[in-house]
Design an enzyme around this catalytic site. Structure first.
Site, PDB file in Angstrom:
ATOM      1  N   HIS A 186      44.106  49.089  32.561  1.00  0.00           N
ATOM      2  CA  HIS A 186      43.988  48.810  31.131  1.00  0.00           C
ATOM      3  C   HIS A 186      43.721  50.043  30.265  1.00  0.00           C
ATOM      4  O   HIS A 186      42.931  49.995  29.318  1.00  0.00           O
ATOM      5  CB  HIS A 186      42.894  47.760  30.916  1.00  0.00           C
ATOM      6  CG  HIS A 186      43.130  46.853  29.749  1.00  0.00           C
ATOM      7  ND1 HIS A 186      43.118  47.296  28.449  1.00  0.00           N
ATOM      8  CD2 HIS A 186      43.397  45.535  29.685  1.00  0.00           C
ATOM      9  CE1 HIS A 186      43.336  46.275  27.637  1.00  0.00           C
ATOM     10  NE2 HIS A 186      43.515  45.195  28.374  1.00  0.00           N
TER      11      HIS A 186
ATOM     12  N   GLU B 240      50.066  47.082  30.463  1.00  0.00           N
ATOM     13  CA  GLU B 240      49.442  46.492  31.649  1.00  0.00           C
ATOM     14  C   GLU B 240      50.478  45.835  32.544  1.00  0.00           C
ATOM     15  O   GLU B 240      50.825  44.668  32.330  1.00  0.00           O
ATOM     16  CB  GLU B 240      48.414  45.449  31.223  1.00  0.00           C
ATOM     17  CG  GLU B 240      47.422  45.906  30.185  1.00  0.00           C
ATOM     18  CD  GLU B 240      46.826  44.716  29.422  1.00  0.00           C
ATOM     19  OE1 GLU B 240      46.337  43.776  30.074  1.00  0.00           O
ATOM     20  OE2 GLU B 240      46.872  44.720  28.191  1.00  0.00           O
TER      21      GLU B 240
ATOM     22  N   HIS C  70      40.604  38.187  32.067  1.00  0.00           N
ATOM     23  CA  HIS C  70      40.346  39.420  32.823  1.00  0.00           C
ATOM     24  C   HIS C  70      39.244  39.287  33.886  1.00  0.00           C
ATOM     25  O   HIS C  70      38.387  40.159  34.023  1.00  0.00           O
ATOM     26  CB  HIS C  70      40.019  40.568  31.866  1.00  0.00           C
ATOM     27  CG  HIS C  70      41.230  41.063  31.098  1.00  0.00           C
ATOM     28  ND1 HIS C  70      42.508  40.806  31.496  1.00  0.00           N
ATOM     29  CD2 HIS C  70      41.336  41.802  29.965  1.00  0.00           C
ATOM     30  CE1 HIS C  70      43.362  41.384  30.631  1.00  0.00           C
ATOM     31  NE2 HIS C  70      42.677  41.982  29.697  1.00  0.00           N
TER      32      HIS C  70
END
Ligand SMILES: *[C@@H]1O[C@H](CO)[C@@H](O)[C@H](O)[C@H]1NC(C)=O
Ligand SMILES: *[C@@H]1O[C@H](CO)[C@@H](O)[C@H](O)[C@H]1NC(C)=O
Ligand SMILES: *[C@@H]1O[C@H](CO)[C@@H](O)[C@H](O)[C@H]1NC(C)=O
Length: 355
Positions: free
Chosen positions: A188, A320, A115
């Site tokens: 998210h 996502e 991420h």
């Protein structure tokens, strides 16, 4: 003398402008409201804090996981509601090679990059570019060259926009300024259609995913590079099915990238439908992305959330949309490299109904 005054007042003006710009970067909370649809957002991570929608009886509940105060967002390890970048998901061995140069990235996940690194787009303060409470909010972020190891400046904007009284769109745009760079943004939010404070998990939610293949992963959750059909596996959600119905047949958790079916790549289409019987709520998500990371919150463990809520295992699911994980190291995956002059565009539409 006059000239000096002019020059100094010009400089003072610049200084005030700079300060005003700095003030824009204060962390704040921003609302979007129309009818019974109410979103609460923050420029910390361009994050969505809550989505309030009616159930089939008209009762309003907040259906996203999150925190009561910003200090908890700063300390968060779940990415609740956040915008993820510069590259969402995992990059194997925390490095990649582009145009003959090898870029080393922060290894924040078992030797891999997750991420966007230790301080990705989810952990920076964005600028509020424009906001109209009954319409939209736009956050922007100017990511500098070598930020978390990624090449070149990248200008990013994220716009949440209300559509009617039961939909909103989320548009994520990025433009490299001076160097080619991988870009893979994701949103998210964790959803629990019973309500974030219902005390219940999402295993009885019914899910339909319009993706007939997955990109299987090794034990560090890095794709093997293969594509596998979901047919006959616990990953098969081509027909609506409860999340928990085959969860015990899984080797691990639901934390998997689905290859979304599409008539053509980047075609804007329905990605997933989630239904919850007790509340009658239904969430539909459309996107132009190639993949959907489907994560059912299997690692949550007694996390303290909003209004005294406690999020246990499977307390919420993240949907996502994004490109495929580790694409930057997988020549057989669609490329995520964006070059100066090109624009990365990621669109989503969320629709809420109850019956
Ligand atoms: C928005 O969220 C923040 C953080 O959870 C909270 O402090 C604030 O009260 C919320 N605002 C509204 C209007 O819901
Ligand atoms: C920060 O997070 C860690 C682990 O997630 C937790 O143990 C700690 O209590 C948190 N600190 C604060 C100030 O919330
Ligand atoms: C959940 O948290 C508790 C308390 O911190 C800990 O004892 C337990 O091992 C954790 N469970 C898992 C599955 O990580």
């Amino acid at each position: 003398m006059f000239k000096v005054y002019l020059v100094s007042s010009f400089l003072l003006g610049l200084l005030l402008l700079a300060q005003a710009h700095g003030n824009d970067k204060k962390i704040g909370f921003y609302q979007l409201k129309r009818g019974d649809l109410h979103l609460n957002l923050t420029n910390y991570g361009a994050s969505l804090i809550s989505v309030i929608v009616p159930d089939k009886h008209g009762n309003l509940d907040d259906i996203t996981l999150g925190y009561d105060d910003i200090e908890q967002y700063k300390n968060d390890s779940w990415y609740f509601g956040a915008t993820i970048g510069r590259v969402a998901n995992r990059i194997g061995h925390a490095q990649f090679t582009l145009d003959g140069h090898t870029y080393k990235l922060p290894a924040n996940d078992h030797g891999n990059t997750l991420h966007g690194g230790f301080k990705g787009f989810s952990d920076v303060v964005w600028t509020v570019k424009s906001h109209k409470e009954d319409d939209h909010i736009t956050f922007t972020y100017d990511s500098h060259d070598n930020e978390q190891g990624f090449p070149g400046r990248l200008e990013v904007s994220v716009t949440y926009m209300l559509i009617g009284t039961n939909k909103y769109s989320l548009k994520m745009i990025a433009r490299p300024i001076d160097k080619a760079t991988p870009v893979n943004l994701a949103h998210h939010t964790y959803w629990n259609l019973k309500g974030q404070n219902s005390g219940d998990n999402i295993l009885s939610h019914e899910v339909q995913i319009f993706g007939s293949k997955i990109t299987p992963v090794d034990k560090e959750l890095i794709p093997t590079g293969k594509f596998e059909s979901v047919k006959g596996t616990p990953y098969d959600f081509l027909e609506p099915r409860e999340v928990g119905s085959r969860i015990n047949d899984l080797p691990g958790l639901y934390d998997m990238n689905y290859v979304l079916d599409a008539s053509s790549p980047y075609h804007f289409r329905k990605v997933i439908i989630v239904r919850e019987k007790v509340s009658g709520r239904k969430l539909e998500l459309w996107s132009n992305q190639l993949g959907l990371q489907f994560y059912t919150g299997g690692m949550l463990n007694a996390t303290k959330g909003k209004d005294g809520a406690i999020y246990h295992k499977h307390g919420g699911m993240a949907l996502e949309t994004q490109g495929f994980p580790d694409a930057v190291n997988r020549p057989n995956f669609p490329s995520q490299i964006v070059r100066p002059g090109e624009t990365y565009k990621h669109y989503m539409v969320y629709r809420f109904t109850a019956s």
